[in-house]
Enzyme design. Structure first.
Site, PDB file in Angstrom:
ATOM      1  N   GLN B 113       0.869  -1.179   0.000  1.00  0.00           N
ATOM      2  CA  GLN B 113       0.000   0.000   0.000  1.00  0.00           C
ATOM      3  C   GLN B 113       0.904   1.226   0.000  1.00  0.00           C
ATOM      4  O   GLN B 113       1.703   1.394   0.926  1.00  0.00           O
ATOM      5  CB  GLN B 113      -0.875  -0.053   1.267  1.00  0.00           C
ATOM      6  CG  GLN B 113      -1.745   1.147   1.503  1.00  0.00           C
ATOM      7  CD  GLN B 113      -1.568   1.706   2.909  1.00  0.00           C
ATOM      8  OE1 GLN B 113      -0.474   2.062   3.318  1.00  0.00           O
ATOM      9  NE2 GLN B 113      -2.644   1.784   3.657  1.00  0.00           N
ATOM     10  N   GLU B 231      -7.641  -0.775   7.455  1.00  0.00           N
ATOM     11  CA  GLU B 231      -6.357  -0.923   8.155  1.00  0.00           C
ATOM     12  C   GLU B 231      -6.555  -0.790   9.651  1.00  0.00           C
ATOM     13  O   GLU B 231      -6.034  -1.561  10.429  1.00  0.00           O
ATOM     14  CB  GLU B 231      -5.386   0.142   7.660  1.00  0.00           C
ATOM     15  CG  GLU B 231      -4.032   0.156   8.362  1.00  0.00           C
ATOM     16  CD  GLU B 231      -3.119   1.270   7.843  1.00  0.00           C
ATOM     17  OE1 GLU B 231      -3.598   2.411   7.742  1.00  0.00           O
ATOM     18  OE2 GLU B 231      -1.960   0.979   7.545  1.00  0.00           O
ATOM     19  N   ASN B 354      -0.835   8.142  17.170  1.00  0.00           N
ATOM     20  CA  ASN B 354      -1.732   8.298  18.315  1.00  0.00           C
ATOM     21  C   ASN B 354      -2.505   9.616  18.224  1.00  0.00           C
ATOM     22  O   ASN B 354      -3.687   9.682  18.565  1.00  0.00           O
ATOM     23  CB  ASN B 354      -0.945   8.265  19.625  1.00  0.00           C
ATOM     24  CG  ASN B 354      -0.580   6.860  20.051  1.00  0.00           C
ATOM     25  OD1 ASN B 354      -0.888   5.889  19.364  1.00  0.00           O
ATOM     26  ND2 ASN B 354       0.065   6.737  21.200  1.00  0.00           N
TER      27      ASN B 354
END
Lengths: 127, 394
Positions: B113, B231, B354
C-alpha cells in the site's frame, strides 16, 4: 461473555442518559469539580438510587435490590462516564459485590439494603 | 452443537494438522496461501464469485482468532489481505476484481500500500507523487516511503495527485501499480530493530493503463479512506496475546524468576499492565461481537489502535524495569527483549499516529467540534507542503 447491550440494557442506558442530561449537565459537573464543599451532587445521587434504583441493580431482591447483574451495572457506569458525572457509584457497586462474594449472610443482610437504596454510601478499602 | 461451533471444530482440526514454518521464506508463504485457499480458509468472508469462500464475518472472526495460535506463514500477505483486497472488493471494477482477488487469496501476488511520502505522512492528502494522463496511459513520477513488504510485492495500491489546481483532497486518484514495471525502484529501509520491514519507492515515468484506476479519477481520497478504515479495524483488532515477550504473562513470570515480585512497586506496575491488557482484550472482543451482530465499528477501530499502542509502550516500560541492563542490546543476537522494545514506539506512529487516532475519536466517535482546516478549500498548488514549502521560500 456477552459484551453488547441487550434491547433492555439499551433502554436502561437511554433512560440513565436522559436523567443525567437533565439533572447533571456539564455546567453542574464543572461546578462540582471546582467546589471544595461537595465531591458529588447529593441530590443527583439520591434520585439515582431512590427513584431509579441504580445502586441496587445487581443486588438480589432478598436484600432490597432489583436482582439484575453486572451487565446492567456496566451500562450505568458507561453512562456516568460519558456524562462525566462525579458519583460514588463505582465504590458502591464494588462494595455490594464484595459483600455478596464473601457469603457472610449477616453482614449482607445488615448492609446491602442501605447500599441498594443509596442511603448507605459504601466503598472498598484494601488493607 | 451450533453451525458455527461445527465450523470452529473443523477449522481447529485442520489447523492442528498444518506444519507451521516461520515467516521468513516468501516462497514458502506463497505456497502456503495456495494450501490455505484449497482448504477453504483464504478469503473466508470474501465474495465467492471472485475467489473468496462467501461465508460470513462470524466464520472469518472465528478462524482468524484460532489461527493466531498457530504461527501461519502469511504475514507477507497482511497488507494485501487486510487492506488492498478489501478495497478492491469494495470499490474496484468487475475486471479488477476478477483479475486480482483470486491471485491475492492464493498467494500468487503480494500487495503493498503506497500512501505516505517523505512530505506527507499524517497529512497524507498533501502527497505530491504525480500522475499525468498521456493518451490512455497515466504516467507516474514521485516517491513513497514506509511501504511495508514492497521489496516482495507484485502489485501495489498507489494514491497520486492527478489535479494540483483543486483543493488537496479533491485532486487525488488511486491506481493499481505493477511493482515489476522498470520505472519502479524499491529500496529497503533499515529500522532500529535491525530489520528492513519498510521501503522507499521511486517512480520514474511509470505507466499505468487507464483501466487500473480504482474508484473515480480525482476520487482517490474517498478510496484511500476506505483503505485506511480497513487498516485500522484490522490493526485495532489485532492480537495482544500472552506469548508476546512483553505480555503480562511473560513479564510477571520473568519478574518472579528474578525475585522482583516482593517489591510492591513492581507488583503495582505488573497489575497495571494486566489491567491494560484485559481492557484491550475486552474492547476487541466487544468489537468482534458487534461485527458478528452486523454492527460496523467504523471509526471506533481507532480506539483499538490507540489502546494497543498504549499497551505496547507501557509493556515496553515495564519490560525495561524488569530486565534492566538486558533490555539494552549492543550486538546482534543480544537479548530478544531489546528487539521487541525497539518495535514498540512504531505502534504509536504507523497506521495512523496516536495523535491522529485521538483526532478521529474526538471528531467521529465523540462528536466533538472539528479541528479548523485552513487548507481545505484552496488549490493544492498554493500549499506550502512537502517540496512546495521549499519552492515557496518558506
Amino acid at each position: 461473555m456477552r459484551l453488547i447491550r441487550t434491547a433492555e440494557q439499551d433502554e436502561l442506558g437511554l433512560s440513565v442518559r436522559a436523567f443525567l442530561a437533565r439533572t447533571s449537565p456539564m455546567s453542574r459537573v464543572r461546578a462540582v469539580a471546582e467546589s471544595a464543599a461537595e465531591s458529588y451532587d447529593r441530590k443527583v445521587w439520591d434520585r439515582m438510587t431512590g427513584e431509579l434504583g441504580l445502586a441496587g441493580l445487581a443486588v438480589p431482591e432478598e436484600y432490597g435490590g432489583a436482582g439484575f447483574g453486572r451487565g446492567e451495572v456496566a451500562v450505568v457506569l458507561e453512562e456516568l462516564g460519558a456524562a462525566l458525572t462525579p458519583s460514588p457509584y463505582l465504590g458502591s457497586v464494588l462494595a455490594a459485590e464484595l459483600l455478596l462474594q464473601l457469603g457472610d449472610r449477616a453482614a449482607a443482610a445488615e448492609l446491602l439494603p442501605g447500599i441498594a437504596a443509596g442511603t448507605t454510601v459504601a466503598t472498598l478499602q484494601l488493607p | 452443537m451450533s453451525e458455527i461451533d461445527d465450523y470452529a471444530a473443523r477449522a481447529r482440526a485442520w489447523l492442528e494438522g498444518v506444519e507451521a514454518v516461520g515467516t521468513a521464506d516468501v516462497g514458502r508463504a506463497r505456497e502456503f496461501m495456495g494450501v490455505l485457499h484449497d482448504a477453504g480458509y483464504s478469503g473466508i468472508s470474501w465474495p465467492a464469485e471472485y475467489g473468496g469462500q462467501g461465508l460470513s464475518e462470524a466464520e472469518e472472526r472465528v478462524f482468524q482468532q484460532m489461527a493466531r495460535g498457530y504461527s501461519l506463514p502469511v504475514s507477507v500477505f497482511g497488507i494485501g489481505i487486510g487492506m488492498c483486497g478489501p478495497t478492491l472488493v469494495s470499490i474496484g471494477t468487475q475486471e479488477q476484481k476478477q483479475r486480482y482477488v483470486r491471485p491475492l487469496l492464493r498467494g500468487e501476488e503480494i500487495w503493498c500500500q503506497m500512501f505516505s511520502e517523505p512530505g506527507a505522512g499524517s497529512d497524507v492528502a498533501s502527497l505530491q507523487t504525480r500522475a499525468v494522463l498521456d493518451g490512455d496511459l497515466w504516467v507516474i513520477n514521485g516517491q513513497k516511503v514506509w511501504t511495508t513488504v514492497a521489496q516482495h510485492a507484485d502489485r501495489g495500491l498507489l494514491i497520486a495527485r492527478t489535479d494540483p489546481d483543486v483543493p488537496k483532497h479533491q485532486g487525488i486518484t488511486m491506481f493499481v501499480v505493477d511493482m515489476h514495471h522498470p520505472g519502479v525502484t524499491v529500496r529497503p529501509l533499515r529500522d532500529m530493530t535491525g530489520d528492513s520491514h519498510f521501503n522507499e519507492i521511486f517512480f520514474d515515468d511509470v505507466t499505468v493503463p487507464a483501466d487500473q484506476v480504482v474508484g473515480e479519477v480525482n476520487g482517490g481520497w474517498s478510496a484511500a479512506v476506505t483503505t485506511l478504515l480497513h487498516e485500522r479495524v484490522s490493526i485495532g483488532m489485532g492480537a495482544a496475546g500472552g506469548d508476546r515477550p512483553m505480555s503480562y504473562a511473560n513479564l510477571s513470570a520473568q519478574a518472579r524468576s528474578r525475585g522482583l515480585t516482593d517489591d510492591p512497586a513492581v507488583r503495582e506496575r505488573l497489575v497495571d499492565l494486566y489491567l491494560k491488557e484485559r481492557a484491550f482484550e475486552l474492547l476487541t472482543a466487544r468489537m468482534s461481537q458487534e461485527v458478528k451482530a452486523g454492527i460496523n465499528p467504523g471509526a471506533r477501530g481507532s480506539v483499538g489502535k490507540l489502546l494497543l499502542a498504549d499497551l505496547l509502550l507501557f509493556g515496553a516500560d515495564v519490560a525495561t524495569e524488569v530486565f534492566g541492563p538486558e533490555a539494552v542490546a549492543f550486538e546482534p543476537g543480544d537479548h530478544r527483549i531489546a528487539q521487541s522494545l525497539s518495535w514498540a514506539p512504531g505502534m504509536a506512529l504507523g497506521g495512523g499516529t496516536n495523535e491522529v487516532m485521538r483526532n478521529i475519536i474526538g471528531d467521529r466517535v465523540l462528536g466533538l467540534p472539528r479541528e479548523p482546516q485552513v487548507d481545505r478549500d484552496v488549490p493544492f498548488r498554493t500549499l506550502k507542503v512537502g517540496t512546495q514549502a521549499r519552492e515557496a521560500g518558506a
